[in-house]
Enzyme design. Structure first.
Site, mmCIF file in Angstrom:
data_model
loop_
_atom_site.group_PDB
_atom_site.id
_atom_site.type_symbol
_atom_site.label_atom_id
_atom_site.label_comp_id
_atom_site.label_asym_id
_atom_site.label_seq_id
_atom_site.Cartn_x
_atom_site.Cartn_y
_atom_site.Cartn_z
ATOM 1 N N SER A 1 6.843 3.319 -5.982
ATOM 2 C CA SER A 1 5.878 4.246 -7.145
ATOM 3 C C SER A 1 6.779 5.228 -8.413
ATOM 4 O O SER A 1 5.456 5.198 -9.420
ATOM 5 C CB SER A 1 4.742 4.811 -6.212
ATOM 6 O OG SER A 1 4.730 5.848 -5.307
ATOM 7 N N LYS B 1 -6.504 0.538 -7.720
ATOM 8 C CA LYS B 1 -5.845 0.697 -9.058
ATOM 9 C C LYS B 1 -5.940 -0.536 -9.458
ATOM 10 O O LYS B 1 -6.952 -0.521 -10.093
ATOM 11 C CB LYS B 1 -4.079 0.558 -8.797
ATOM 12 C CG LYS B 1 -3.112 1.867 -7.577
ATOM 13 C CD LYS B 1 -2.072 1.244 -7.286
ATOM 14 C CE LYS B 1 -2.478 2.387 -6.194
ATOM 15 N NZ LYS B 1 -2.195 3.647 -6.623
ATOM 16 N N HIS C 1 1.043 -1.052 -5.935
ATOM 17 C CA HIS C 1 1.406 -0.916 -6.895
ATOM 18 C C HIS C 1 1.888 -2.771 -7.332
ATOM 19 O O HIS C 1 2.094 -2.693 -9.246
ATOM 20 C CB HIS C 1 2.295 0.049 -7.740
ATOM 21 C CG HIS C 1 2.303 1.133 -7.882
ATOM 22 N ND1 HIS C 1 1.615 2.166 -8.935
ATOM 23 C CD2 HIS C 1 2.038 2.218 -6.266
ATOM 24 C CE1 HIS C 1 0.774 3.357 -8.324
ATOM 25 N NE2 HIS C 1 1.415 3.318 -7.266
#
Ligand code: PLP
Length: 403
Positions: free
Chosen positions: A191, A250, A219
């Site tokens: 990240s 996310k 991610h």
């Protein structure tokens, strides 16, 4: 009237106030910026007006997509606020099952199990798969939730290998005894650096040494691979990773929630044994329903992933043309190393004054002297947004002598 605070409470408060002062002095005190509109490429920020967002994980722009909102509202209407207890005690809702099926299909695993966050999912899976003889091998740049999960697991031995060093991972695996359970734990996309785990190499080493691979793809989900199935798709190894954890907070709607995707046995064992599942409520149905809709949109609109990739490549190239030196990478995270923590915070403050929201990260999140601003892209960003953002970067870069 409020109850009087005890003497011990007062002395604790004094100590905490001194600690907080220290954070303010070193410029590492974090302030929340208040948003008065939904998360999107442009938000209304209290005291700042309209601001361009280049620091959220709203990678596919689904946080405020009308269908995602509607699905959440419908879930709330149909099922109410929540289970009001733990799933095994009070039952679970149909959307939990549907979401878990959709997540397993997305990850390319037999099953999936949801948690109220990926933090919880990591703290569930790592300790639950650790027995008294287990060795855990962990990348040094793994996310804090994996680091804490490993602490909680209390394995027989923990080996932290240098970031993406396959030599150190190989050495670590070789040092294990035969018959010992070995868990290799890694982020899929790191990240703070925005780089990818060397998944094909990790899988090969794991196979050689009979180790289990756990990848946190928070991610990478919705971002990596042609259709956003994550780092496994990017590397052409869908179905080969033993356990994948990820977040719904996310790309997949941005609300909250996380999951573990793996074999039927892994997910069933977690349902039976993992403490965040046994002692904590289920995802609220509104979140389960909106996340399910987000997964469906991802499956039917892979062009969102293509747009995200195009926007990221173009923004990175144009930052370079301006004279910045963003780190290379294939994910939607573009870090620009600027040096000291206070300087990174200054860069992000000046950008915000120019109407662009990009967060600065410094020590202890990243090593001393490697403070950075972390740009994050979204498929919802339009070309005009990117032009505006680059103008702001240019002005701030020149003012601070960065370019
Ligand atoms: N894992 C990684 C790699 C993350 O970046 C994050 C969030 O920042 C998490 C886990 C935690 O996710 P959640 O917000 O769902 O707890």
């Amino acid at each position: 009237m409020d109850a009087p605070v005890s003497a011990a409470g007062e002395s604790l408060d004094r100590l905490l106030a001194a600690e907080l002062d220290g954070l303010r002095r070193t410029g590492t005190y974090k302030r929340f910026n208040t948003l008065c509109s939904p998360q999107g490429p442009v938000v209304e920020m209290a005291g700042r007006g309209q601001v361009l967002v280049l620091s959220s994980n709203n990678y596919l722009g689904l946080a405020a997509r009308p269908e995602v909102i509607e699905a959440g509202v419908e879930g709330l209407r149909r099922y109410g606020a929540g289970t009001a207890s733990v799933r095994f005690i009070c039952g679970t809702f149909q959307p939990h099952h549907e979401l878990e099926r959709a997540l397993a299909d997305l990850a390319g695993t037999e099953a999936a199990l949801t948690y109220v966050s990926c933090w919880n999912a990591n703290e569930a899976v790592v300790p639950s798969l650790t027995d008294e003889g287990t060795v855990i091998l962990s990348d040094e740049l793994n996310h804090a939730s994996l680091i804490d999960a490993i602490r909680l697991a209390r394995p027989a031995r923990k080996l932290v290998y240098a970031h993406s060093s396959m030599d150190e991972l190989r050495e670590g695996l070789r040092s294990c005894e035969r018959g010992q359970r070995k868990l290799v734990v890694t982020d899929g996309v790191f990240s703070m650096e925005g780089d990818l785990a060397r998944l094909p190499d990790i899988l090969e080493l794991a196979r050689e040494h009979d180790a289990v691979v756990i990848v946190d793809d928070s991610h990478g989900t919705g971002v990596m691979g042609k259709t956003g199935r994550g780092v496994a798709e990017h590397f052409g190894v869908v179905g080969e990773v033993d356990v994948i954890t990820s977040t719904l907070g996310k790309a997949l709607g941005g609300a909250a929630g996380g999951y573990v995707a793996g074999s039927e046995e892994v997910c069933d064992l977690l349902a039976q044994r993992s403490r965040p599942q046994l002692f904590s409520n289920a995802l609220p149905p509104t979140v389960a329903c909106s996340a399910l809709e987000a997964v469906r949109i991802l499956r039917r609109e892979p062009e969102l992933v293509a747009r995200l990739r195009a926007v990221t490549a173009s923004f990175r190239a144009r930052l370079r043309e301006l004279g910045f030196a963003p780190l290379d990478g294939e994910a939607a995270i573009i870090p620009i190393i600027v040096g000291e923590t206070s300087f990174a915070i200054r860069v992000s403050e000046l950008l915000l004054e120019q109407g662009v929201f990009v967060t600065g990260f410094g020590y202890p999140v990243v090593p001393e002297g490697r403070a950075r601003v972390r740009v994050q892209m979204s498929a919802a960003l339009e070309d005009a947004h990117l032009d505006r953002a680059l103008e702001a970067f240019g002005r701030v870069g020149r003012e601070l002598g960065l370019i």
